[in-house]
Design a protein around this motif. Structure first.
Motif, short mmCIF file in Angstrom:
data_model
loop_
_atom_site.label_atom_id
_atom_site.label_comp_id
_atom_site.label_asym_id
_atom_site.label_seq_id
_atom_site.Cartn_x
_atom_site.Cartn_y
_atom_site.Cartn_z
N SER A 46 15.58 15.12 63.39
CA SER A 46 15.63 14.08 64.42
C SER A 46 16.91 13.24 64.37
CB SER A 46 14.42 13.16 64.28
OG SER A 46 14.40 12.56 62.99
N VAL A 47 17.65 13.31 63.27
CA VAL A 47 18.86 12.48 63.14
C VAL A 47 20.10 13.30 62.90
CG1 VAL A 47 17.41 10.65 62.18
CG2 VAL A 47 18.73 12.08 60.63
N LYS A 48 19.96 14.58 62.77
CA LYS A 48 21.02 15.46 62.29
C LYS A 48 22.33 15.29 63.03
CE LYS A 48 21.85 20.38 61.99
NZ LYS A 48 21.23 21.69 62.24
N ASP A 49 22.32 15.15 64.31
CA ASP A 49 23.56 15.07 65.09
C ASP A 49 24.02 13.64 65.33
OD1 ASP A 49 22.26 17.77 67.06
OD2 ASP A 49 23.64 17.86 65.36
N ARG A 50 23.30 12.67 64.77
CA ARG A 50 23.62 11.27 65.04
C ARG A 50 23.90 10.45 63.78
NH1 ARG A 50 19.48 8.33 66.96
NH2 ARG A 50 17.90 9.69 66.02
#
Length: 126
Positions: free
Chosen positions: A62-66
């Protein structure tokens, strides 16, 4: 190991924050450092982790790209750079440390982490 988390606050959707977690009591060398969070009415969940030796990072989907986790060996500190924050990211964020260099199958679980900081609140709201 004592952990002191900081950097939380109120931010608008789409905004950014950087959390810090300073470790004291010993110089980190082969530990694993992690970030977990607990939102309102939710269970605590894994966010990110880094192996101190080697710097390998791991993220929740859920946070990998942010989100981006990093370490500063000279300051015994880890950081969590959070961008494009959304209301669902609202939570108390906890840093944690394991004395071990955790394997991938264990790194996302809370049980292997021996030490926990006090948490810092991140609120994403307009």
């Amino acid at each position: 190991v004592q952990l002191q988390a900081s950097g939380g606050g109120l931010v608008q959707p789409g905004g950014s924050l950087r959390l810090s977690c300073a470790a004291s009591g010993r110089t980190l060398s082969r530990e694993t450092m992690g970030w977990f969070r607990q939102g309102p009415g939710k269970e605590r969940e894994f966010v990110a982790a880094i192996r101190w030796s080697g710097g390998n990072t791991f993220y929740a989907a859920s946070v990998k790209d942010r989100f981006s986790m990093s370490r500063n060996s000279a300051q015994n500190t880890v950081y969590l750079r959070m961008s494009n924050l959304q209301p669902e990211d609202t939570a108390v964020y906890y840093c944690a440390a394991s004395e071990l260099s955790l394997i991938a199958s264990e790194i996302r679980k809370s049980a292997p982490y021996n030490y926990w900081g006090q948490g810092t609140l991140v609120t994403v709201s307009s």
